[in-house]
Design a protein around this motif. Structure first.
Motif, PDB file in Angstrom:
ATOM      1  N   VAL A 144      -6.093  -1.168  -1.280  1.00 30.26           N
ATOM      2  CA  VAL A 144      -5.264  -2.366  -1.119  1.00 30.26           C
ATOM      3  C   VAL A 144      -5.895  -3.277  -0.080  1.00 30.26           C
ATOM      4  O   VAL A 144      -6.244  -2.835   1.013  1.00 30.26           O
ATOM      5  CB  VAL A 144      -3.827  -2.009  -0.682  1.00 30.26           C
ATOM      6  CG1 VAL A 144      -2.992  -3.268  -0.487  1.00 30.26           C
ATOM      7  CG2 VAL A 144      -3.170  -1.075  -1.699  1.00 30.26           C
ATOM      8  N   SER A 157      -3.144   3.505   5.870  1.00 31.15           N
ATOM      9  CA  SER A 157      -3.443   3.913   4.506  1.00 31.15           C
ATOM     10  C   SER A 157      -3.265   5.413   4.341  1.00 31.15           C
ATOM     11  O   SER A 157      -3.379   6.186   5.300  1.00 31.15           O
ATOM     12  CB  SER A 157      -4.891   3.530   4.170  1.00 31.15           C
ATOM     13  OG  SER A 157      -5.273   4.039   2.910  1.00 31.15           O
ATOM     14  N   HIS A 161       0.826  -1.214   0.000  1.00 27.12           N
ATOM     15  CA  HIS A 161       0.000   0.000   0.000  1.00 27.12           C
ATOM     16  C   HIS A 161       0.858   1.261   0.000  1.00 27.12           C
ATOM     17  O   HIS A 161       0.476   2.279  -0.577  1.00 27.12           O
ATOM     18  CB  HIS A 161      -0.962   0.007   1.188  1.00 27.12           C
ATOM     19  CG  HIS A 161      -0.343   0.320   2.500  1.00 27.12           C
ATOM     20  ND1 HIS A 161       0.471  -0.562   3.169  1.00 27.12           N
ATOM     21  CD2 HIS A 161      -0.389   1.447   3.268  1.00 27.12           C
ATOM     22  CE1 HIS A 161       0.884  -0.002   4.296  1.00 27.12           C
ATOM     23  NE2 HIS A 161       0.380   1.213   4.379  1.00 27.12           N
ATOM     24  N   GLN A 176       0.275   3.713  -3.031  1.00 27.54           N
ATOM     25  CA  GLN A 176      -0.296   5.016  -2.693  1.00 27.54           C
ATOM     26  C   GLN A 176       0.721   6.144  -2.824  1.00 27.54           C
ATOM     27  O   GLN A 176       0.315   7.311  -2.892  1.00 27.54           O
ATOM     28  CB  GLN A 176      -0.902   4.953  -1.288  1.00 27.54           C
ATOM     29  CG  GLN A 176      -2.132   4.057  -1.245  1.00 27.54           C
ATOM     30  CD  GLN A 176      -2.717   3.886   0.140  1.00 27.54           C
ATOM     31  OE1 GLN A 176      -2.155   4.330   1.136  1.00 27.54           O
ATOM     32  NE2 GLN A 176      -3.858   3.210   0.220  1.00 27.54           N
ATOM     33  N   THR A 225      -7.183   0.733   2.956  1.00 28.38           N
ATOM     34  CA  THR A 225      -6.405  -0.493   3.160  1.00 28.38           C
ATOM     35  C   THR A 225      -7.181  -1.387   4.105  1.00 28.38           C
ATOM     36  O   THR A 225      -7.639  -0.953   5.157  1.00 28.38           O
ATOM     37  CB  THR A 225      -5.018  -0.183   3.759  1.00 28.38           C
ATOM     38  OG1 THR A 225      -4.328   0.737   2.909  1.00 28.38           O
ATOM     39  CG2 THR A 225      -4.187  -1.453   3.882  1.00 28.38           C
TER      40      THR A 225
END
Length: 267
Positions: free
Chosen positions: A103, A122, A91, A95, A128
């Motif tokens: 994710v 996240s 992630h 990201q 996430t």
């Protein structure tokens, strides 16, 4: 949350080596015990290249996810077999390229999930999810993943160093195919795993004797078969250090015991 807090209540036996903790140790992490370091060091004696192979696997993950989130435009990732958090987790890589990426990590190891939920965060724009599910149950994986992923839109399905936990190759192949089949055209499969060189086989045989869960190596042809029906992204399938390396110095030779893998698109 501390290391001890994350492990409390997981029921994990810290007297037996644990593959995720050993991998964490090889990658320079701190979420491991003396029993893991001892088993890891014994493994290295038989297969010195494992340290480089572990780092090459993580570097391949970074390059593959960066490609998928960037050039391929993927915004959804299904990472099967999370492993203990280290640096450059899926992630974080996705990201960093696309903050709105979603994710889903899948694992059924309580230790892994406890650490993941404690340590991974996240980006605000994305999402996430840490899904407690057995990868051998693709229906459960897909049901849980659908909380975060829109399975009508392209998804990158990731298997990095995890399929050796399934002894039967047909069963492993069917798992990969079931997950990829549930995604639409334009989705991707990224996969890498170890191959049975003489050193690797000897080291894995000794590792199994420690009482830890054995890990099953597969030939390059067997690993390639997981991609049947998909279209490889250049440079195709092979030793992962050669997959779009960030630096090429002369005639780059693969690490002798390097994992093999590739990235492929669903047509």
């Amino acid at each position: 949350m501390s290391h001890d807090d994350a492990e409390r209540g997981t029921g994990m036996d810290t007297t037996v080596p644990h593959s995720a903790r050993i991998w964490n140790y090889w990658l320079g992490g701190k979420d491991n015990y003396a029993v893991d370091r001892e088993a890891g060091d014994e493994f290295v004696k038989l297969m010195p290249d494992i340290l480089t192979a572990a780092r090459e696997t993580r570097a391949f993950l970074v390059r593959a996810v960066r490609y998928l989130a960037g050039e391929a435009g993927i915004r959804q990732f299904l990472d099967i077999g999370t492993g203990l958090p280290t640096a450059n987790n899926t992630h974080e890589v996705a990201q960093a390229v696309a903050p709105d990426a979603h994710v889903v990590y899948v694992d059924n190891d309580p230790l892994v999930l406890a650490h993941a939920r404690a340590l991974l965060r996240s980006a605000p724009e994305g999402r996430t999810l840490y899904l407690d599910a057995d990868m051998n149950d693709p229906d459960a994986v897909l049901r849980g993943a659908s909380e975060v992923l829109d399975l009508t839109q392209p998804v990158a399905v990731l298997f990095f160093g995890v399929l050796g936990h399934i002894p039967d190759t047909t069963q492993a192949r069917n798992l990969v195919r079931a997950l990829v089949a549930a995604t639409p055209t334009g989705s991707y499969l990224a996969l890498s795993d170890g191959v049975p060189t003489e050193q690797a086989t000897a080291a894995h045989d000794q590792y199994a004797e420690t009482g830890a869960v054995p890990y099953n190596l597969r030939t390059p042809d067997e690993l390639r078969s997981f991609f049947d029906g998909l279209e490889f992204v250049e440079p195709g399938f092979g030793p992962v250090p050669l997959w779009r390396p960030e630096r090429v110095i002369g005639d780059q030779a693969p690490v002798p015991d390097a994992p093999w893998g590739g990235v492929a698109r669903k047509p």
